[in-house]
Design a protein around this motif. Structure first.
Motif, mmCIF file in Angstrom:
data_model
loop_
_atom_site.group_PDB
_atom_site.id
_atom_site.type_symbol
_atom_site.label_atom_id
_atom_site.label_comp_id
_atom_site.label_asym_id
_atom_site.label_seq_id
_atom_site.Cartn_x
_atom_site.Cartn_y
_atom_site.Cartn_z
ATOM 1 N N ASN A 38 23.314 -6.412 -36.953
ATOM 2 C CA ASN A 38 22.857 -5.973 -36.685
ATOM 3 C C ASN A 38 21.744 -6.011 -35.220
ATOM 4 O O ASN A 38 21.600 -5.763 -34.041
ATOM 5 C CB ASN A 38 22.291 -4.844 -37.140
ATOM 6 N N LYS A 41 24.048 -7.295 -32.340
ATOM 7 C CA LYS A 41 24.847 -5.536 -30.930
ATOM 8 C C LYS A 41 23.091 -4.824 -31.088
ATOM 9 O O LYS A 41 23.340 -4.510 -29.896
ATOM 10 C CB LYS A 41 24.738 -4.769 -32.322
ATOM 11 N N ASN A 42 22.128 -5.423 -31.166
ATOM 12 C CA ASN A 42 20.823 -5.250 -30.823
ATOM 13 C C ASN A 42 19.435 -6.170 -29.957
ATOM 14 O O ASN A 42 18.709 -5.935 -30.870
ATOM 15 C CB ASN A 42 20.196 -3.886 -31.587
ATOM 16 N N ILE A 45 15.558 -5.376 -31.119
ATOM 17 C CA ILE A 45 14.967 -4.963 -32.003
ATOM 18 C C ILE A 45 13.895 -4.958 -32.852
ATOM 19 O O ILE A 45 13.422 -6.009 -32.559
ATOM 20 C CB ILE A 45 16.587 -4.567 -32.687
ATOM 21 N N SER A 49 12.238 -0.759 -36.538
ATOM 22 C CA SER A 49 13.398 -0.706 -35.741
ATOM 23 C C SER A 49 14.979 -0.684 -37.062
ATOM 24 O O SER A 49 15.606 0.165 -37.243
ATOM 25 C CB SER A 49 14.169 0.271 -34.670
#
Length: 145
Positions: A38, A41-42, A45, A49
């Motif tokens: 995650n 991919k982000n 962040i 979140s």
């Protein structure tokens, strides 16, 4: 009556043990793959979140991110727009292990699905996805009350 969640929980626990064994040589445990995927991919962040995205409480996220930072998989920096928040970024080490994690997950998924007749696999995945979506919506509604 057998409860579906009993089977799902047991599969999840066994999968965690499998991931822990596979990732041990990289200094990771069975839950760290979720964070790395995650965050990669982000990038950027916020911790808050991320907690919402993976359905984990903030203190657990903080604890796991501390470990991943110590192991040089991530970097944490104050949010430039709101210094009260912390943004999380993958390091090259995280980017390098991402394909290994993804392959491990695909291989395990294929191994588990090998026990399901091929003509039933798509239906099984669709039904599990529907149940997962409903569980999320149901929980959100209960939290709003």
């Amino acid at each position: 009556m057998a409860f579906m969640t009993r089977y799902i929980n047991r599969i999840a626990r066994l999968s965690g043990l499998h991931r822990a064994a596979q990732l041990k040589e990289y200094g990771l445990n069975g839950i760290h793959h979720t964070y790395i995927i995650n965050i990669c991919k982000n990038p950027g962040i916020t911790q808050e979140s991320l907690a919402k995205l993976i359905f984990v409480n903030k203190s657990n996220v903080t604890r796991q991110l501390s470990y991943l930072e110590k192991e040089e998989y991530i970097l944490r920096k104050p949010d430039p727009l709101d210094r009260r928040k912390t943004c999380v970024y993958p390091t090259q080490k995280a980017e390098n292990i991402l394909p290994i994690i993804e392959k491990m997950l695909v291989d395990w998924n294929n191994e588990l699905l090998s026990q399901v007749p091929e003509d039933e696999r798509e239906s099984l995945i669709k039904n599990l996805n529907n149940i997962m979506d409903y569980a999320e919506i149901s929980l959100q509604k209960k939290e709003e009350v």
